[in-house]
Design an enzyme around this catalytic site. Sequence first.
Site, mmCIF file in Angstrom:
data_model
loop_
_atom_site.group_PDB
_atom_site.id
_atom_site.type_symbol
_atom_site.label_atom_id
_atom_site.label_comp_id
_atom_site.label_asym_id
_atom_site.label_seq_id
_atom_site.Cartn_x
_atom_site.Cartn_y
_atom_site.Cartn_z
ATOM 1 N N GLN A 55 62.259 88.341 -12.045
ATOM 2 C CA GLN A 55 60.987 88.002 -12.306
ATOM 3 C C GLN A 55 60.058 89.057 -11.667
ATOM 4 O O GLN A 55 59.221 89.704 -12.187
ATOM 5 C CB GLN A 55 60.543 86.666 -11.694
ATOM 6 C CG GLN A 55 59.244 86.102 -12.249
ATOM 7 C CD GLN A 55 59.149 86.129 -13.961
ATOM 8 O OE1 GLN A 55 59.932 85.719 -14.366
ATOM 9 N NE2 GLN A 55 58.152 86.222 -14.507
ATOM 10 N N VAL A 84 52.890 87.450 -17.927
ATOM 11 C CA VAL A 84 54.201 87.188 -17.422
ATOM 12 C C VAL A 84 53.961 86.570 -15.810
ATOM 13 O O VAL A 84 53.098 86.855 -15.044
ATOM 14 C CB VAL A 84 54.780 88.630 -17.101
ATOM 15 C CG1 VAL A 84 56.271 88.678 -16.179
ATOM 16 C CG2 VAL A 84 55.038 89.369 -18.445
ATOM 17 N N ALA A 85 54.602 85.533 -15.768
ATOM 18 C CA ALA A 85 54.761 84.644 -14.340
ATOM 19 C C ALA A 85 54.731 85.766 -13.291
ATOM 20 O O ALA A 85 55.812 86.449 -13.185
ATOM 21 C CB ALA A 85 55.679 83.672 -14.439
ATOM 22 N N SER A 90 57.528 81.451 -11.806
ATOM 23 C CA SER A 90 58.102 81.439 -13.003
ATOM 24 C C SER A 90 59.098 80.144 -12.912
ATOM 25 O O SER A 90 59.848 79.738 -12.100
ATOM 26 C CB SER A 90 59.033 82.664 -13.443
ATOM 27 O OG SER A 90 59.634 82.279 -14.642
ATOM 28 N N HIS A 92 61.318 79.729 -15.064
ATOM 29 C CA HIS A 92 62.730 79.999 -15.221
ATOM 30 C C HIS A 92 63.516 79.802 -13.970
ATOM 31 O O HIS A 92 64.522 79.844 -14.205
ATOM 32 C CB HIS A 92 62.561 81.205 -15.955
ATOM 33 C CG HIS A 92 62.153 81.302 -17.678
ATOM 34 N ND1 HIS A 92 62.967 80.830 -18.555
ATOM 35 C CD2 HIS A 92 61.085 81.774 -18.005
ATOM 36 C CE1 HIS A 92 62.230 81.105 -19.602
ATOM 37 N NE2 HIS A 92 61.031 81.325 -19.329
ATOM 38 N N ASP A 99 63.215 79.829 -23.107
ATOM 39 C CA ASP A 99 62.348 80.668 -24.368
ATOM 40 C C ASP A 99 63.357 80.373 -25.375
ATOM 41 O O ASP A 99 64.438 80.922 -25.500
ATOM 42 C CB ASP A 99 62.071 81.827 -23.909
ATOM 43 C CG ASP A 99 60.997 82.094 -22.951
ATOM 44 O OD1 ASP A 99 60.240 81.236 -22.751
ATOM 45 O OD2 ASP A 99 60.832 83.249 -22.367
ATOM 46 N N GLU A 147 52.046 80.008 -25.278
ATOM 47 C CA GLU A 147 53.415 80.553 -25.389
ATOM 48 C C GLU A 147 54.139 79.503 -26.474
ATOM 49 O O GLU A 147 54.874 78.383 -25.748
ATOM 50 C CB GLU A 147 54.133 80.643 -24.339
ATOM 51 C CG GLU A 147 53.499 81.956 -23.419
ATOM 52 C CD GLU A 147 54.420 82.097 -22.350
ATOM 53 O OE1 GLU A 147 55.432 81.442 -21.770
ATOM 54 O OE2 GLU A 147 53.982 83.069 -21.503
ATOM 55 N N HIS A 150 57.984 78.692 -25.342
ATOM 56 C CA HIS A 150 58.272 78.415 -23.878
ATOM 57 C C HIS A 150 58.438 77.000 -23.504
ATOM 58 O O HIS A 150 57.241 76.180 -23.800
ATOM 59 C CB HIS A 150 57.271 79.044 -22.953
ATOM 60 C CG HIS A 150 57.786 78.767 -21.542
ATOM 61 N ND1 HIS A 150 58.220 79.769 -20.803
ATOM 62 C CD2 HIS A 150 57.843 77.603 -20.821
ATOM 63 C CE1 HIS A 150 58.760 79.314 -19.572
ATOM 64 N NE2 HIS A 150 58.225 77.900 -19.600
#
Length: 179
Positions: A55, A84-85, A90, A92, A99, A147, A150
């Site tokens: 990230q 973008v985180a 994030s 993720h 995603d 998004e 996501h």
Amino acid sequence: DYILRDELDLDLVSIGNGHQLEPLAAEKLTEMVNDAKKDGVNINVTSSYRTYAKQVDLFKNKIARLEGSGYSHEKAVKEAGTVVAVPGTSEHQLGLAVDIVDLDHQLLDESQEQTAVQQWLMTNSWRYGFILRYPTAKTETTGIIYEPWHYRYVGQEAAAEIYQQGVCLEEYIAAKYGA
């Protein structure tokens, strides 16, 4: 609001093609993928678990691209954080987010919502415990752009309530837990 400063010690399982998720999220994603396939829809996961270090790289690269297009460093950092985180924020990194894009339309932009994959997911993902994490018209609340690719695993009960109420995760948590 809650920033992780390092890697988490997670129990992750493979979901194929080099992707990993938390075990229950992986199980439900596999079920969702299989059911979508029965409906003629092929779900293509392009991102899943990501490390803190990954990230950091993604965030720095976005800042560099924005600076290369004329943004000041300060403005590039601010803009990058909406797309973008910020490292440590994030989903993720939690092993709960994926995603998903259409194989025939792999652009990560709003046009993704028009694909058969996204139409199926927007209608059905909640049944498997997944929500569209950053819905349209919720940027002010989430701090992240829309998004349509996501998805976040929140469990079937919460996903059903979020879907039925038409709220984002922040609104759901605030209403349910007073946070």
